[in-house]
Scaffold this motif. Structure first.
Motif, PDB file in Angstrom:
ATOM      1  N   PHE A   1       0.825  -1.208   0.000  1.00 24.32           N
ATOM      2  CA  PHE A   1       0.000   0.000   0.000  1.00 24.32           C
ATOM      3  C   PHE A   1       0.860   1.259   0.000  1.00 24.32           C
ATOM      4  CE2 PHE A   1      -4.170   1.885   1.699  1.00 24.32           C
ATOM      5  CZ  PHE A   1      -4.793   1.681   0.486  1.00 24.32           C
ATOM      6  N   SER A   2       1.971   1.195   0.710  1.00 25.92           N
ATOM      7  CA  SER A   2       2.870   2.337   0.732  1.00 25.92           C
ATOM      8  C   SER A   2       3.418   2.637  -0.663  1.00 25.92           C
ATOM      9  CB  SER A   2       4.019   2.074   1.709  1.00 25.92           C
ATOM     10  OG  SER A   2       4.947   3.140   1.707  1.00 25.92           O
ATOM     11  N   GLU A   3       3.814   1.587  -1.369  1.00 28.26           N
ATOM     12  CA  GLU A   3       4.355   1.764  -2.714  1.00 28.26           C
ATOM     13  C   GLU A   3       3.299   2.289  -3.683  1.00 28.26           C
ATOM     14  OE1 GLU A   3       5.809  -2.071  -3.663  1.00 28.26           O
ATOM     15  OE2 GLU A   3       7.587  -1.953  -2.360  1.00 28.26           O
ATOM     16  N   ARG A   4       2.062   1.823  -3.518  1.00 27.58           N
ATOM     17  CA  ARG A   4       1.023   2.134  -4.509  1.00 27.58           C
ATOM     18  C   ARG A   4       0.303   3.451  -4.236  1.00 27.58           C
ATOM     19  NH1 ARG A   4      -1.213  -4.126  -4.956  1.00 27.58           N
ATOM     20  NH2 ARG A   4       0.732  -4.935  -5.861  1.00 27.58           N
ATOM     21  N   THR A   5       0.452   4.006  -3.041  1.00 27.48           N
ATOM     22  CA  THR A   5      -0.159   5.313  -2.766  1.00 27.48           C
ATOM     23  C   THR A   5       0.850   6.456  -2.791  1.00 27.48           C
ATOM     24  OG1 THR A   5       0.117   4.968  -0.367  1.00 27.48           O
ATOM     25  CG2 THR A   5      -1.982   4.297  -1.347  1.00 27.48           C
TER      26      THR A   5
ATOM     27  N   GLN B   1       1.005   9.423   1.979  1.00 25.08           N
ATOM     28  CA  GLN B   1       1.410   8.080   1.619  1.00 25.08           C
ATOM     29  C   GLN B   1       0.960   7.128   2.724  1.00 25.08           C
ATOM     30  OE1 GLN B   1       5.588   7.679   0.860  1.00 25.08           O
ATOM     31  NE2 GLN B   1       5.500   5.460   0.570  1.00 25.08           N
ATOM     32  N   LEU B   2       0.228   6.091   2.358  1.00 23.29           N
ATOM     33  CA  LEU B   2      -0.375   5.196   3.334  1.00 23.29           C
ATOM     34  C   LEU B   2       0.519   3.998   3.589  1.00 23.29           C
ATOM     35  CD1 LEU B   2      -4.040   5.314   1.991  1.00 23.29           C
ATOM     36  CD2 LEU B   2      -2.998   6.745   3.745  1.00 23.29           C
ATOM     37  N   GLY B   3       0.492   3.500   4.829  1.00 22.44           N
ATOM     38  CA  GLY B   3       1.316   2.359   5.187  1.00 22.44           C
ATOM     39  C   GLY B   3       0.549   1.354   6.001  1.00 22.44           C
TER      40      GLY B   3
END
Length: 628
Positions: free
Chosen positions: A354-358, A403-405
């Motif tokens: 999710f971190s990479e994609r947001t 950015q979400l993690g």
């Protein structure tokens, strides 16, 4: 006066017996056949009740009572009316409502106001359905492997490592084919560094460099355990739609789940609810969707959905994340704005993805899509036909602010109730793996009633035999013991009701055993009194000595039995627990009634009097002693 109680002890006994009788009363009123209507995302209110009552009145079906809370409950006068009412209500409602046959307690309102409720009856007494479900653990592992394969394809592309294909193997895992050994070796180091839970083997197959990828043993066990536990959580929430009192949902072995639904009469409806599968997806809202909605032409990368209000929305075809990575979700209030929010927690892998994609999508809008595979039954040409449908709806859209993690929050919700519902869906809305019903057993209400009747007869016959024996052998003292025994049963039932425990057939066996143990205590006391009189003591002194000297023996016997019951409850399952509960409660109440209650009555009858005889049995019904 040696046989005298202070006033507070008599008051305590009266209070205990009064409260016990009051809380045992609800079990005398039985149950009403009922039809209940619930809904996960539709409203249950007075308007719905008035509409359903009107529909039943049109069909000349007389109802006993209707109630609205988190569900609509319509009580009927007979099972025949219940079945007719179910058909009418099902035809009048759409599939967003869940209807089910049930049995509702007929406890008067004044008792329910003080929380005096009947005890629950188990499946063997009340009737209902029993399911044994098998979780497809291999399917859960395959889903995880497919997810890993997609993630690795993206990882290799981002690091400019060229691969020919990623193919799944029937024996488990997958194979990555490369054009040359250099790309394979770079991929080997990258995958091992990023995914230590994977077992990666570098080899050559048919003169082609490949990597063989398998889930590690620890990762496999974690996925399987999570799949079973998540399915149990999901099933519990779905059972709530049926409004079942005291359902049993527990793990059996490594891959099976037992579900018991006492009181549920509609097996088909229960299977439809429990067997439904659902998934969650996080997708980005298509930025060029406005013009497409107006023209009716979808972009190649877009897919059309609708929200819960029926408003169309176009989302990206690529899925950012699925709900399988969510480990926890809780509703709350966002501190800065004070608006409702849902706080999400992902596992390690989901957090990284999710971190990479947001990271590059800050300021864009993300949607949460709820996808459910439903089964339902329709009447076609007079026959019940099983149908399936897939429901896809957008339950939330929100702008990505950062950015979400591992932990993030979803805002933009209408109210706290909506936030709570969303948290529930995210936390337990999806089955982590497919389930199959491998065993189904129905216990009809008539068979359950037969078990109740047989169990009741066993208690009554045992109880009456004990009453007769005690009255013949111990005369007045025997009648006092009988009265104590009666109140002992009342107190056991009251405690089962107060604890909202579940009574089963083994539980009835525990009550029968309690009857024998309660009498045993009085037998010890009375025989000790008779022995004291034979030794030449006065009646008053004999009564005092009998209770005092027998107490330690009674306490030792009951404490050892209570320890055994506690161990049975701790290590046993199902019926054994039911037996242990009633036995434990019976031991506690019998200590009160057989010692304190009988002593109080004996003190009232004989205390403060000069006695020459005691009516406690023996030759000619009495044993003589010297005057006090």
């Amino acid at each position: 006066m040696i046989n005298h109680y202070p006033l507070w002890k008599y008051a305590l006994i009266l209070i205990v017996l009064g409260v016990g009788t009051l809380y045992a009363l609800p079990n005398l009123f039985g149950e009403d056949p009922a039809v209940q209507v619930s809904a996960s995302r539709a409203s249950i209110n007075d308007n719905l009740r008035d509409r359903m009552v009107g529909e039943l009145a049109n069909e000349e079906i007389e109802i006993k009572e209707s109630e609205v809370s988190d569900r609509l409950l319509i009580r009927l006068h007979s099972e025949e009316d219940q079945l007719k009412a179910l058909e009418v209500i099902e035809n009048a409602l759409d599939r967003q409502y869940v209807t089910a046959l049930n049995l509702a307690p007929a406890t008067p309102e004044w008792l329910t106001f003080i929380r005096a409720l009947p005890m629950y009856l188990g499946l063997d007494l009340r009737g209902g359905v029993h399911f044994l479900m098998e979780v497809d653990l291999a399917g859960a592992v395959r889903q995880a492997e497919q997810s890993y394969a997609g993630d690795l394809r993206t990882l290799l592309r981002e690091n400019k490592i060229r691969q020919r294909s990623i193919l799944s193997r029937s024996s488990g895992g997958f194979v990555i084919r490369f054009q040359d050994a250099d790309n394979r070796d770079r991929a080997y180091e990258l995958i091992r560094a990023r995914n230590p839970e994977l077992e990666v083997t570098s080899t050559d197959a048919a003169e082609e460099p490949v990597l063989e990828v398998l889930l590690g043993e620890d990762a496999r066990r974690e996925i399987e355990s999570f799949a079973v536990q998540q399915n149990i959580t999901t099933l519990r929430n779905r059972v709530n739609e049926l409004g079942v009192a005291e359902p049993v949902i527990q793990r059996q072995g490594g891959d099976r789940i037992v579900v018991q639904l006492p009181g549920v009469q509609d097996t088909v409806r229960a299977k439809e609810i429990l067997g439904a599968t659902a998934t969650l997806e996080f997708r980005m809202v298509h930025e060029e969707s406005a013009g497409s909605l107006a023209s009716g032409e979808l972009p190649g990368t877009g897919k059309r959905y609708e929200d819960r209000s029926g408003v169309p929305i176009i989302l990206q075809r690529n899925v950012m994340l699925t709900g399988e990575y969510i480990t926890d979700a809780a509703s709350g209030i966002e501190q800065q704005t004070g608006s409702p929010a849902v706080f999400i927690t992902l596992d390690g892998k989901g957090a990284r993805l999710f971190s990479e994609r947001t990271r590059d999508r800050i300021g864009q809008t993300m949607a949460v899509v709820y996808i459910e595979h439903k089964s339902f039954t329709e009447i076609v040409d007079g026959e019940r036909v099983r149908q399936k449908e897939i429901v896809e709806e957008v339950i939330n859209t929100a702008v990505i602010r950062d950015q979400l993690g591992k932990r993030f929050q979803i805002t933009g919700l209408g109210n706290t109730e909506e936030a709570r519902d969303l948290a529930l869906l995210l936390r337990a809305g999806a089955l982590a793996a497919p389930i199959d019903i491998i065993e189904e057993r129905t216990v009809g209400p008539s068979l359950g009633q037969a078990n109740i009747d047989q169990g009741f007869r066993s208690v009554v016959i045992g109880f009456l035999l004990v009453l007769v024996l005690m009255a013949i052998r111990y005369r007045v003292f025997g009648m006092v013991a009988n009265l104590a025994l009666t109140f002992n049963l009342v107190l056991v039932i009251a405690l089962l009701s107060l604890l909202q425990a579940t009574l089963t057939l083994p539980g009835i066996a525990g009550i029968v055993l309690t009857v024998g143990m309660a009498v045993d205590a009085n037998v010890l006391i009375f025989e000790r009194i008779r022995e004291e009189i034979r030794n030449g003591n006065t009646p008053q002194a004999s009564i005092h000595s009998g209770y005092e000297k027998a107490f330690s023996t009674i306490a030792d016997a009951n404490i050892t039995t209570l320890i055994a019951a506690v161990l049975l409850f701790g290590f046993g399952t199902g019926p054994i627990k039911g037996f242990a509960i009633t036995l434990s409660l019976g031991i506690i109440t019998s200590m009160f009634t057989a010692i304190m209650f009988t002593r109080a009555l004996i003190n009232l009858i004989y205390g403060g009097r000069r006695l020459k005889t005691l009516s406690i049995g023996g030759q000619q019904g009495r044993i003589d002693g010297r005057p006090a």
